[in-house]
Design a protein around this motif. Sequence first.
Motif, PDB file in Angstrom:
ATOM      1  N   GLY A 245       7.839 -12.802 -25.936  1.00 24.02           N
ATOM      2  CA  GLY A 245       8.153 -11.946 -24.694  1.00 24.02           C
ATOM      3  C   GLY A 245       8.964 -12.759 -23.905  1.00 24.02           C
ATOM      4  N   THR A 246       9.410 -12.260 -22.632  1.00 22.94           N
ATOM      5  CA  THR A 246      10.224 -12.625 -21.911  1.00 22.94           C
ATOM      6  C   THR A 246      10.077 -12.743 -20.498  1.00 22.94           C
ATOM      7  N   LEU A 247      10.024 -14.064 -19.971  1.00 25.40           N
ATOM      8  CA  LEU A 247       9.463 -14.472 -18.656  1.00 25.40           C
ATOM      9  C   LEU A 247      10.775 -14.635 -18.014  1.00 25.40           C
ATOM     10  N   GLY A 248      10.821 -13.850 -16.865  1.00 21.98           N
ATOM     11  CA  GLY A 248      12.038 -13.945 -15.782  1.00 21.98           C
ATOM     12  C   GLY A 248      11.541 -14.040 -14.542  1.00 21.98           C
ATOM     13  N   MET A 249      12.666 -14.730 -13.812  1.00 16.53           N
ATOM     14  CA  MET A 249      12.333 -14.932 -12.332  1.00 16.53           C
ATOM     15  C   MET A 249      13.568 -14.757 -11.546  1.00 16.53           C
ATOM     16  N   THR A 250      13.417 -14.406 -10.014  1.00 20.62           N
ATOM     17  CA  THR A 250      14.638 -14.285  -9.091  1.00 20.62           C
ATOM     18  C   THR A 250      14.181 -14.905  -7.955  1.00 20.62           C
ATOM     19  N   PHE A 251      15.192 -15.333  -7.311  1.00 18.76           N
ATOM     20  CA  PHE A 251      14.980 -15.852  -5.663  1.00 18.76           C
ATOM     21  C   PHE A 251      16.347 -15.667  -4.905  1.00 18.76           C
ATOM     22  N   ASP A 252      15.974 -15.220  -3.700  1.00 20.66           N
ATOM     23  CA  ASP A 252      17.074 -15.096  -2.853  1.00 20.66           C
ATOM     24  C   ASP A 252      16.744 -15.735  -1.490  1.00 20.66           C
ATOM     25  N   LEU A 253      17.525 -16.765  -1.192  1.00 18.95           N
ATOM     26  CA  LEU A 253      17.346 -17.742  -0.144  1.00 18.95           C
ATOM     27  C   LEU A 253      18.326 -17.911   0.808  1.00 18.95           C
ATOM     28  N   GLY A 254      18.244 -18.023   2.102  1.00 20.41           N
ATOM     29  CA  GLY A 254      19.331 -18.301   2.965  1.00 20.41           C
ATOM     30  C   GLY A 254      19.288 -19.451   3.654  1.00 20.41           C
ATOM     31  N   GLY A 255      20.414 -20.077   3.848  1.00 20.89           N
ATOM     32  CA  GLY A 255      20.650 -21.379   4.648  1.00 20.89           C
ATOM     33  C   GLY A 255      20.691 -22.427   4.123  1.00 20.89           C
ATOM     34  N   TYR A 256      21.050 -22.184   2.596  1.00 26.58           N
ATOM     35  CA  TYR A 256      21.366 -23.532   1.713  1.00 26.58           C
ATOM     36  C   TYR A 256      22.646 -23.812   1.689  1.00 26.58           C
ATOM     37  N   LEU A 290      13.878 -30.496   7.000  1.00 21.80           N
ATOM     38  CA  LEU A 290      15.046 -29.796   6.394  1.00 21.80           C
ATOM     39  C   LEU A 290      14.989 -28.453   5.823  1.00 21.80           C
ATOM     40  N   LEU A 291      13.744 -28.507   4.909  1.00 17.62           N
ATOM     41  CA  LEU A 291      13.482 -27.340   4.285  1.00 17.62           C
ATOM     42  C   LEU A 291      13.290 -25.961   5.432  1.00 17.62           C
ATOM     43  N   GLN A 292      12.684 -26.442   6.477  1.00 16.21           N
ATOM     44  CA  GLN A 292      12.568 -25.364   7.355  1.00 16.21           C
ATOM     45  C   GLN A 292      13.620 -24.684   8.022  1.00 16.21           C
ATOM     46  N   GLN A 293      14.869 -25.123   7.620  1.00 18.03           N
ATOM     47  CA  GLN A 293      16.212 -24.686   7.889  1.00 18.03           C
ATOM     48  C   GLN A 293      16.399 -23.324   6.762  1.00 18.03           C
ATOM     49  N   LEU A 294      15.822 -23.256   6.019  1.00 12.98           N
ATOM     50  CA  LEU A 294      16.209 -22.344   4.787  1.00 12.98           C
ATOM     51  C   LEU A 294      15.315 -20.895   5.294  1.00 12.98           C
ATOM     52  N   SER A 295      15.600 -19.651   4.770  1.00 19.42           N
ATOM     53  CA  SER A 295      14.983 -18.584   5.091  1.00 19.42           C
ATOM     54  C   SER A 295      14.706 -17.751   3.595  1.00 19.42           C
ATOM     55  N   PHE A 296      13.590 -17.002   3.462  1.00 18.52           N
ATOM     56  CA  PHE A 296      13.389 -16.530   2.281  1.00 18.52           C
ATOM     57  C   PHE A 296      13.600 -14.922   2.500  1.00 18.52           C
ATOM     58  N   PHE A 377      11.428 -20.307   6.618  1.00 18.70           N
ATOM     59  CA  PHE A 377      10.504 -21.315   5.812  1.00 18.70           C
ATOM     60  C   PHE A 377       9.630 -21.832   6.810  1.00 18.70           C
ATOM     61  N   ALA A 378       9.984 -22.097   8.059  1.00 17.15           N
ATOM     62  CA  ALA A 378       9.123 -22.721   9.118  1.00 17.15           C
ATOM     63  C   ALA A 378       7.985 -21.632   9.456  1.00 17.15           C
TER      64      ALA A 378
END
Length: 404
Positions: A245-256, A290-296, A377-378
């Motif tokens: 099979g195929t395992l796939g993932m995606t993500f979209d973050l802001g603030g990096y 620092l990670l709290q500066q990111l957004s999901f 993220f906060a």
Amino acid sequence: MTIRHSTLINRHSTLIKRLAFSTFLLTLPLNAAFAQDTAVADRLKAALAAQGVDLSWTGVTGDTSSMVLQGVAVKPAAEKEALKIGDVKLEGVTEANGGYQIATVSTSPFEHSEDGVTLNLSPFVIHDMTVPAEGATGPLGSLMMYKSAELDNLTVKVADKTAFSMDGLAIAITPPADGKAMAFSGTTEKFAADLTLVEDPKSKEVINALGYQNITGNLEMEGTWQPTDGRMDLSKYEISVDNAGTLGMTFDLGGYTLDVIKSLQEMQKKMAAQPEGADNSAQGMAMLGLLQQLSFNSASIRFDDDSLTKKVLDYAGKQQGMSGKDIANQAKAIVPFGMAQLNNPELTAQVSAAVNKFLDDPQSIEVSAEPPAAVPFALIMAGAMSNPLDLPKTLGVTVTANED
């Protein structure tokens, strides 16, 4: 079903970590290319040192347009010993806007052995590398870029047997320009793994029962990064195993952003510089800050079946003296009770329906999280501590099956 790591993998975990890092280093632009100009070389060396990597060489031959760095060694801050990667060749070196343009950077064939495990790499070749001038401005500031790179072959051997191999790694990068994001992609033609080398008896039993003593597959990834606002969108990351099979993932973050990246690197350097066993809690808290500066924005994980599901169900059934279909029916009955703990009837119904649909006709199953607006993220971290059961609603979690 979880397969425990084999004792073989555990025994060599430290080595594999170092070898993986050495492979990553080969994708870097190998900045010491300009060692013939002491001032430029010192600046590039300092730039890498700021990122936690020390670079050295034993000599340089050639001229300003084509040269060879001899005896190149790299040492990340967290390592005690430098890794020697051999000679590095640079061709088509020209000055550009106060910096340098390099047509081709290529490493020598690389081999490293330790504790019976040997890593072999064919030459890693980088094309169209740009080294900006000191003090350069722009979306990526002083960061170096390249447009493409390839690695023909990688192998990991245990004793005289090939445990893992990968062929045809290709990387492509489109630098940011005119306000557009940087685009990147990576593919492999093929990878192969010999799972007969797994030593753990229980894992070996499962591998043999499923018929995956030797597996092959490929990897694909692509995405974009906007350095101006730090939007990082990994739109595709898929690992496919033939006849499984195929395992796939995606993500979209802001603030990096570059500032966040540099701050994280500084913290990692400080943590690595501390003596073994030292208290890193302060740096750990600062990193969380620092990670709290990111957004999901969104994320997903998806599995596309290619016969693995039926094999797993049949194996589980055989272990209990039942059929694979009986195991599937048991799973359908258990899922609603497990989901009830979330106190989210809508999601429970959705998950139950998706699991039933997938087990009846295994094609694909996907878990997605896409809130109506970006979530800091906060807020996610606060919710995880105060009321974790509400996180699925906050993040807009959905589960679907057998959908394109």
